[in-house]
Design a protein around this motif. Sequence first.
Motif, PDB file in Angstrom:
ATOM      1  N   VAL A 131       0.933  -1.336  -0.133  1.00 53.06           N
ATOM      2  CA  VAL A 131      -0.086  -0.042   0.124  1.00 53.06           C
ATOM      3  C   VAL A 131       0.818   1.362  -0.018  1.00 53.06           C
ATOM      4  CG1 VAL A 131      -1.514   1.448   1.316  1.00 53.06           C
ATOM      5  CG2 VAL A 131      -2.026  -1.107   0.958  1.00 53.06           C
ATOM      6  N   PHE A 132       1.793   1.163   1.060  1.00 54.08           N
ATOM      7  CA  PHE A 132       2.478   2.600   1.066  1.00 54.08           C
ATOM      8  C   PHE A 132       4.086   2.289   0.959  1.00 54.08           C
ATOM      9  CE2 PHE A 132       0.713   1.902   5.340  1.00 54.08           C
ATOM     10  CZ  PHE A 132       1.705   1.574   5.964  1.00 54.08           C
ATOM     11  N   GLY A 133       4.606   1.184   0.236  1.00 48.95           N
ATOM     12  CA  GLY A 133       5.852   1.157   0.227  1.00 48.95           C
ATOM     13  C   GLY A 133       6.594   1.585  -0.733  1.00 48.95           C
ATOM     14  N   ASP A 134       6.524   2.979  -0.907  1.00 43.32           N
ATOM     15  CA  ASP A 134       7.134   3.710  -1.803  1.00 43.32           C
ATOM     16  C   ASP A 134       7.636   4.994  -1.369  1.00 43.32           C
ATOM     17  OD1 ASP A 134       3.998   4.761  -2.124  1.00 43.32           O
ATOM     18  OD2 ASP A 134       5.262   6.254  -3.054  1.00 43.32           O
ATOM     19  N   LYS A 135       8.117   5.997  -2.089  1.00 44.22           N
ATOM     20  CA  LYS A 135       8.804   7.083  -1.569  1.00 44.22           C
ATOM     21  C   LYS A 135       7.821   8.430  -1.434  1.00 44.22           C
ATOM     22  CE  LYS A 135      13.305   5.829  -2.126  1.00 44.22           C
ATOM     23  NZ  LYS A 135      13.367   4.618  -1.302  1.00 44.22           N
ATOM     24  N   TRP A 136       6.526   8.365  -1.759  1.00 44.35           N
ATOM     25  CA  TRP A 136       5.706   9.522  -1.829  1.00 44.35           C
ATOM     26  C   TRP A 136       4.365   9.208  -1.062  1.00 44.35           C
ATOM     27  CZ3 TRP A 136       8.034  13.670  -2.761  1.00 44.35           C
ATOM     28  CH2 TRP A 136       9.016  13.677  -3.742  1.00 44.35           C
ATOM     29  N   SER A 137       3.582   8.120  -0.845  1.00 41.66           N
ATOM     30  CA  SER A 137       2.499   7.871  -0.535  1.00 41.66           C
ATOM     31  C   SER A 137       2.217   8.470   1.093  1.00 41.66           C
ATOM     32  CB  SER A 137       1.935   6.453  -0.552  1.00 41.66           C
ATOM     33  OG  SER A 137       1.801   6.095  -1.831  1.00 41.66           O
ATOM     34  N   LEU A 138       3.248   7.909   1.917  1.00 44.17           N
ATOM     35  CA  LEU A 138       3.324   8.357   2.848  1.00 44.17           C
ATOM     36  C   LEU A 138       3.611  10.107   3.294  1.00 44.17           C
ATOM     37  CD1 LEU A 138       4.655   5.598   5.540  1.00 44.17           C
ATOM     38  CD2 LEU A 138       2.412   6.331   5.231  1.00 44.17           C
ATOM     39  N   LEU A 139       4.177  10.478   2.496  1.00 42.48           N
ATOM     40  CA  LEU A 139       4.450  11.936   2.276  1.00 42.48           C
ATOM     41  C   LEU A 139       3.294  12.631   2.130  1.00 42.48           C
ATOM     42  CD1 LEU A 139       7.921  12.238   0.942  1.00 42.48           C
ATOM     43  CD2 LEU A 139       7.543  11.904   3.307  1.00 42.48           C
ATOM     44  N   ILE A 140       2.442  12.280   1.333  1.00 43.30           N
ATOM     45  CA  ILE A 140       1.155  12.894   1.226  1.00 43.30           C
ATOM     46  C   ILE A 140       0.323  12.878   2.244  1.00 43.30           C
ATOM     47  CG2 ILE A 140      -0.977  12.742  -0.325  1.00 43.30           C
ATOM     48  CD1 ILE A 140       0.679  11.555  -2.436  1.00 43.30           C
ATOM     49  N   ILE A 141       0.400  11.622   2.943  1.00 40.18           N
ATOM     50  CA  ILE A 141      -0.428  11.519   4.117  1.00 40.18           C
ATOM     51  C   ILE A 141       0.186  12.497   5.233  1.00 40.18           C
ATOM     52  CG2 ILE A 141      -1.307  10.047   5.897  1.00 40.18           C
ATOM     53  CD1 ILE A 141      -2.391   8.966   3.277  1.00 40.18           C
TER      54      ILE A 141
END
Lengths: 174, 174
Positions: free
Chosen positions: A17-27
């Motif tokens: 789901v969020f194993g990438d460089k951007w998704s969690l930064l958006i959250i």
Amino acid sequence: MTDDHRSACPINLSLEVFGDKWSLLIIRDMIFGGKRHFRELLRSQEGISSNILADRLKTLLEIGMLTKSDDPSHKQKAIYSLTEMAIALVPIMAHLGAWGRRYLPVSEELSIRAQLMEEGGPALWERFMDELRAEHLGGSGALDGPSVRQTLQAAYEEVMARKAKELELASAGS
Amino acid sequence: MTDDHRSACPINLSLEVFGDKWSLLIIRDMIFGGKRHFRELLRSQEGISSNILADRLKTLLEIGMLTKSDDPSHKQKAIYSLTEMAIALVPIMAHLGAWGRRYLPVSEELSIRAQLMEEGGPALWERFMDELRAEHLGGSGALDGPSVRQTLQAAYEEVMARKAKELELASAGS
DNA sequence: ATAACTGATATCATTTTGAAAGCAGTTGCA
DNA sequence: TGCAACTGCTTTCAAAATGATATCAGTTAT
């Protein structure tokens, strides 16, 4: 529903789901920065590209981490909201921040929030999550006192002000 | 030391370290699976490729999450060890597991460990971390009773055994 | 009327990913 | 003494993801 997962392990599924460089930064920007609009999210510290942002928002919507609604004030404006699934990431954000602060070359101003989150502990996280629920899911009314986000933001600005002053003094004394 | 970071935010820096689909799975297999060798890590639930594994191990070594040493029993065997930096991820693993278990389509057998970690809480995590320190960093002696990893593994095998039995009964009854 | 703002898309070069096969040794066993 | 199995990787090459930049059609404030 696409069900082609690598494995049914909870850690693996989380990373899918969020194993990438951007998704969690958006959250992160939505939680700690209070950002709700595309153009706001585009102005991240890290400089996300518009195509990447659009792609990640689409994925996060599909997964159910975000919802999207119209902004009554502007026909083209969209409001992105966190779901409970995303709000439940607050403790993970706190741990990630604490870990990064301990082992990676963070700056003081960008880690003061993480420090306060760590010091506040689960009680503070819960309060923050309640505020996010009120803000993004509606329902419960306003909460008393300054919000957790406001407190964190004030601490950030205080560090920035102090740093500016120090720089000024150092410059005058040279 | 390469210092070309996108930002000095602790969450961003953490994601620069393990914001991908594999790094944390390698750490997971070392923590929960007790894996120490390349060929062991190659046999992950998710089927990592040998080139990807080699690349991630190299990066994790450079970052300081792992160390590598010779295996006295075999001239070509390498032993990978967790550093404190990696052991400190145990609480994050626990939270990731809990979150995944709550919101994603996990299987019972692959999430029983996450369930026990969640129920055990910080006290269990600390004990697990102490055991990992003894195992990977040396120093303190053996700990009393069955290890946390053994307890988790036993629970996993119990679920598997029960499921096999249920399948057998269902098959016999058809 | 027009400039600034809205949430995106289109284009295209670069980078990353990943499956598969292969490799130079080392070890255990017959 | 052979030979099969095992060791930690590396190579190759196609496919997919990433990301910078320019652009778009519509909306709003001045």
